[in-house]
Design a protein around this motif. Sequence first.
Motif, mmCIF file in Angstrom:
data_model
loop_
_atom_site.group_PDB
_atom_site.id
_atom_site.type_symbol
_atom_site.label_atom_id
_atom_site.label_comp_id
_atom_site.label_asym_id
_atom_site.label_seq_id
_atom_site.Cartn_x
_atom_site.Cartn_y
_atom_site.Cartn_z
ATOM 1 N N HIS A 1 0.116 -0.373 -10.640
ATOM 2 C CA HIS A 1 0.046 -0.942 -10.030
ATOM 3 C C HIS A 1 -0.079 -1.974 -9.957
ATOM 4 N N LEU A 2 -1.618 -2.821 -10.018
ATOM 5 C CA LEU A 2 -1.718 -3.913 -10.698
ATOM 6 C C LEU A 2 -2.825 -3.913 -11.545
ATOM 7 N N ARG A 3 -2.817 -4.533 -12.551
ATOM 8 C CA ARG A 3 -3.695 -3.976 -13.814
ATOM 9 C C ARG A 3 -4.572 -4.915 -13.761
ATOM 10 N N HIS A 4 -4.774 -5.755 -12.773
ATOM 11 C CA HIS A 4 -6.115 -6.831 -13.211
ATOM 12 C C HIS A 4 -6.886 -6.614 -11.989
ATOM 13 N N CYS A 5 -8.206 -6.397 -11.869
ATOM 14 C CA CYS A 5 -8.988 -6.003 -11.308
ATOM 15 C C CYS A 5 -9.093 -7.519 -10.027
ATOM 16 N N SER A 6 -8.470 -6.890 -8.689
ATOM 17 C CA SER A 6 -8.622 -8.324 -7.442
ATOM 18 C C SER A 6 -9.745 -9.059 -7.123
ATOM 19 N N ARG A 7 -10.844 -8.773 -7.690
ATOM 20 C CA ARG A 7 -12.413 -10.121 -7.460
ATOM 21 C C ARG A 7 -12.767 -9.221 -6.085
ATOM 22 N N ILE A 8 -12.271 -9.729 -4.753
ATOM 23 C CA ILE A 8 -12.446 -9.949 -3.655
ATOM 24 C C ILE A 8 -12.716 -8.635 -3.229
ATOM 25 N N CYS A 9 -12.462 -7.364 -3.575
ATOM 26 C CA CYS A 9 -12.160 -6.566 -2.421
ATOM 27 C C CYS A 9 -13.517 -5.761 -2.104
ATOM 28 N N ALA B 1 0.895 -1.692 -0.097
ATOM 29 C CA ALA B 1 -0.331 -0.316 0.159
ATOM 30 C C ALA B 1 0.716 1.120 0.304
ATOM 31 N N ALA B 2 2.248 1.031 0.523
ATOM 32 C CA ALA B 2 2.976 2.565 0.730
ATOM 33 C C ALA B 2 2.898 2.879 -0.555
ATOM 34 N N LYS B 3 3.298 2.454 -1.924
ATOM 35 C CA LYS B 3 3.736 2.097 -3.211
ATOM 36 C C LYS B 3 2.370 3.560 -3.844
ATOM 37 N N ILE B 4 1.038 3.593 -3.127
ATOM 38 C CA ILE B 4 -0.324 4.238 -3.452
ATOM 39 C C ILE B 4 0.666 5.597 -2.997
ATOM 40 N N GLN B 5 1.239 6.067 -3.168
ATOM 41 C CA GLN B 5 2.079 7.286 -2.392
ATOM 42 C C GLN B 5 0.373 8.809 -2.126
ATOM 43 N N ALA C 1 -6.990 -0.065 -4.033
ATOM 44 C CA ALA C 1 -6.291 0.517 -3.918
ATOM 45 C C ALA C 1 -5.406 -0.680 -4.577
ATOM 46 N N GLY C 2 -4.450 -0.239 -5.300
ATOM 47 C CA GLY C 2 -3.234 -0.729 -6.485
ATOM 48 C C GLY C 2 -4.084 -1.289 -7.391
#
Lengths: 748, 426, 208
Positions: free
Chosen positions: B260-268, B201-205, B253-254
């Motif tokens: 950051h991440l190209r994909h959708c993480s589905r669960i969030c 998460a720190a990468k999402i400044q 968030a990412g």
Amino acid sequence: MADNKFAAYICSGCGIGDKLDVGTLEKIAKKEGKIQDVKTHPFLCSAEGVQLINDDIEKEGVTHVCIAACSRRAKTEAFHFPTAVMSRANLREGVLWVIAEGEAHDEVRQEMADDYVRMACAELKKMKLPDGNPNHGGNKRILVVGGGMSGMTSALEAAEAGYEVVIVEKQAQLGGWGAKLWKRVPFKAPYADPQNTGVAELVSLVSSHPRITVYLGSHLAETAGAPGRFNIKIAQESGAVSEEAVGAIVQATGFTSYDIAKLPELGGGKANVTDQAGLEALAQSANGAAIKRADGKEIKSVVFLQCAGQRDETGAHLPYCSGHCCATSIKQAMYFKDNNPDINTVVMYQDLRVPGMGEDFYRSAQNKGVTFTKGRATGVESTGATCTVNFRDLILDEDTSVSADLVVLATGQVPSAGVDLEAWNPVVMAADNGSEDAKQKKAEMQKISILNLNYRQGPDMPQFKYGFADSHFICFPYETRRTGIYAAGPVRRPMDMLQATEDATGAALKAIQAVENASLGRAAHPRSGDLSFPTARLEGCTQCKRCTVECPFGAIDEDERRFPKFNEERCRRCGTCMGACPVRVISFENYSVDTVGAQIKSVDMPDEFSEKPRILILACENDAYPALDMAGLSRTVYSAFVRIIPVRCLGSVNTIWITDALNAGYDGVMMMGCKKGDDYQCHFVKGSELAHYRMSKIGDTLSQLGLEPERVVTHEVAITDNARVAQYINDYVAQINEIGMSPMKGFV
Amino acid sequence: MTDSIATSQTILVVGGGISGMTAALEAAECGKQVMLIERNATLGGRTSLLYRYFPKMCHPTCGLEINLRRLKGNRNVRVMTMTQVVSVIGSRGDYTVTLKVAPRYVNDHCTGCGDCAKAVEAEIDNPYEYGLAKTKAAYLPHAMAYPQRYVIDASIINTPDGEKALAACKVGAVDLAMQEETIVVKVGTVVWATGWKPYDAAKIQPYGYDRYANVITSLEFERLADPKGPTGGKLLRPSDGREAKNIAFIQCAGSRDENHLRHCSRICCMASLKQTQYVREAYGDAGKSTVYYIDLRTIDRLEDFYVKVQKDTTVSFVKSKVAKIVEDKDANPVLHGVDTEGYHRYATAHDLVVLAVGMEPEANGIKLPDDMLLDSSGFIEGSRDEGMFGAGAATSPLDVNRSVQSATAAALRAIKVVYKTATVEG
Amino acid sequence: MSNQNQQAVARYQNNFLKEVEDRVEDGDWVKMCMQCGVCAGSCPLGDAWEHTPQKIFMMIRAGKREEVLKSDAMWMCTSCYNCIVRCPRKLPITHIMHGLANYAHRMNLAPQRQPTRVIAKIFWDNLVKTGRVNELKFSLAMYFKDGFSQGIKNAMAMQSAGLGLMKAKRLNPFEIFGGHKCKDSSGIKKMIAKAREIEDRKKGYTPL
């Protein structure tokens, strides 16, 4: 059979020897427990301790082993004696770790341990070694109902693992829904373009596979038997009926598309308004050339309306989301864009739902120029020449419209799950009572049945919400309520093709597992490997039918004389039948009315002036008992006046145990089971609910005995409730102290 | 050494989370020989660190208990914890796998009595609480840990604390001389159930996860909500320990982000909706949850849960990717952005912000064999020789139900490999 | 110029998105927007915008040509690049905003009195005359852009700054007579004309 020889082993390790008088425990096991051989060991779970027990079993002929040490959930691998019967007294998690420290508590702590040893000995005396269901079938063939993508995948995967498969498909050819598609949504990197469906290749693999038999234009006229020994009758279009024997069933009967005619407000039924299936048909007939309308006109603009008749909160249409339709519309928009980038394609959505790598597919569509509009369609008009979609633009916050040559409605998946048993049972009851109307209705319902099971509880799998044939849907997605029958694909839950093929592969594994378990006479999930099974003393049976009605898994039929007929291979060993039986004729070798009853009666009951109440806790072994164990692990202190007995499921609790306990002078009975209701957490689906129902009727018994209703309580306990269980116990002890000791004590 | 227990008929499952346990158990219950290895000291994986599951709001340990019971009763599965794969050579049906077993400093004599933990004084960041709490350097990972055996942290080896642990153990379970071991096994197939890890998460400044105490991740929030967690189940904000009643949930968030991440993480989406109900559970009508989202992806029957939460008056929704967070003088995170439905600019202060961090394949950090095929986000598609498979969240961002489906399917794919090997051999 | 606009309308009919893709710098990125709104929220001058970038993109897709091109929204961009850095779809939003402003100007639809547009126009006209910016003339043009009397007022207000600059030899009053030129100003003019021709050809404009 050799004589039974009983031995008890008391562990003095983990502080047991420091805080408890092990000598007393030994004496109790010997004198009261009537155990021939009692030994104490300082570290029983060590290799040496286990060897001691093994030697006694092998050399001394010990058949029954009582281990008084830690919880039955601990050191399970060490204390594993498959040829002996075993009971365990939980002295560590159940006494040492939960009873307050200090001398003031020495007496009650010791009394509790004494009782647990008494109980384990008493239980052991009533237990027999289960040796598996002797009447099991050994058929390892797998029946797959439905020859679509899911069904064919299940069949091929099972066949490739060495199992013979029979496919029964209603249509005259294999392929199902997938065969009607022009292309499918991509299922591997780079998720950019529509892919070939692969249906033709799969059909040819399945058709030519030496281990797969295919029945086309056929349906199941009857399914009889149980896992490992199903006998099925396959009715063919010609009128011929074939019989096959199989061991397990995968039901992959798919879905139908929600009827577009039910959506007149979105133009359903009007010219140039179609559904996704309709567009696939147009695409198939175009065969790679420009897709034309049904009237032959060239298409220059298309609007896809997502969630047509889905996510509906009015109750008129489908309340759920079918999950695949956003990606399907994207794919269909690409049919146009890939052919001619100048065709205007608009996907109108409220939430664009392309989870996972679907995001790449979405991006690819944008890149190809597909326009995405967040909007809610309010109406579709069609002049015959052109269509107009009126909508609320949710970003620009205005009512507007867009015209198109073709409008595609993304309608949802409606499962093809056969007869709804909730509707079936009242009809059957009425038919049995002679209603001609009901008899006719029953016959009609049978026509839509898919499995035509001859089970007492109805011809198909019980449906879950919205008509899907599902059951547990988080940790154990394949656990349906019909053992050895597994649903796969969109009949189970709305899903896309990738999900369906994964699901079908998983279901094929479960079918394989079912036939393997059945061939060894063992239980399936969640008591997998359990060799015990229920038997009934029919001479005592009053034919009340409670067991046949209440079995959550439809395991019990009725024979010609209207006695319950147990189909052990369908049984999941929860004991609900045992709990249901008013005359207590149902039992398992190692779990019965007697094994628990004997424990209840073995407890030493202080007199009513002792100020030492005794409270019986019947705790479900799946969640409540682990929670109690974990209370121990976290050293959460609770009263030493409780005596806890784990049960397989609250559904297996027979009310006689409650009556026995109250008669014996217990001051209260607590039952701890899993959450019931829509979000039930009972591993046997209905057990917890049935127990609550039965206990709601116990009031009469209590008032007959002249006891307060508070003497019996039921709690829903989750596995994480370690702090809460202790609180429940302590509160209840306080409540009992307030009510006073049971007046029944004097009568013992 | 070559382990004689494993043969070309053995299925190796890498990863002991819910997917790995499922793959291992499903195959074993078909009668196959399975080796299940796990890098951590306990099985259970990430789900055992969740408070509740959506949509039933039930507890992950409930399913874990059943799986552990299946495992304890099944002699076909051999479990090795603190074990990692070093290398895989060979091909479909005949792999030679080198495993590295880290020292636990506690052998199988351990009865789980806890005397070592009582004796040891040093504390370490609890790895099973995402560092939100400390634990003794001799510890049981958690109440549902399997094996139910303590671990001694390497940091106290060769210190007086290590000696204290040794002295405290009455059953000779502490072995301070334990060394890393290398084991070579022959297996027929490998199932990679290596799971996922939260995006850093720190990468999402602009969200300041590294700067603002009251910006936490969704996984940390699970620990706060859990009565067994560091706050005893109270939703206390890290800056001042005050109860957080007005909580923002930031979706994607990412995820869905090419930075950051190209994909959708589905669960969030579902996870955040679930977490709004933790807020309700804690405060009833006095709590307040705001979900900031782009699209709410609650597919299939999970839609029911979304509908239920929409009806919850304590929960509101803002269609917006939050632009940035700044902290006000009371350490309240203030969210800035634009509600894109219409055009409403907001600057809203909350007590606590929960970032619904995306799922990254854990295998990104594991050296997979060269033969493995990965997608653009690093999720496993399979091996070129079709002898190794992914299972669960290692293959795609999946929720528990879909992970179990995937793992069950992977079990059959593995069985097919050993079946074919056996038929060729036999 | 309005002729130019009519031709564009005729050519693209109602497909404004296509027009933007063809003719606006980086306009082919507009379709990639997924309406998350992070650009709007990240913009430090966001409060001043009539339409946010993400909304402009939606308006383009919805064919709101006049509304977009007549808007002063994209003229508000100060090129801080926050939006580009944040955009999850990597849209070069800053460039698109400038491209749209430029296009609106070319179509003669941009708001006439929009200050950014005025300063840009003065700057450009000043620059292309000699190939160098004549700072004195540029300053004066800015002073007098709103009329003679306002120009005098502006000049008086800035008097001390002007004198200071002169003292520091940063401003040469004799520049009023023409000032510095590039060596080959006709060459520069030719170069600019050629660049414009190429751009027009690429974007399909009718030659000027």
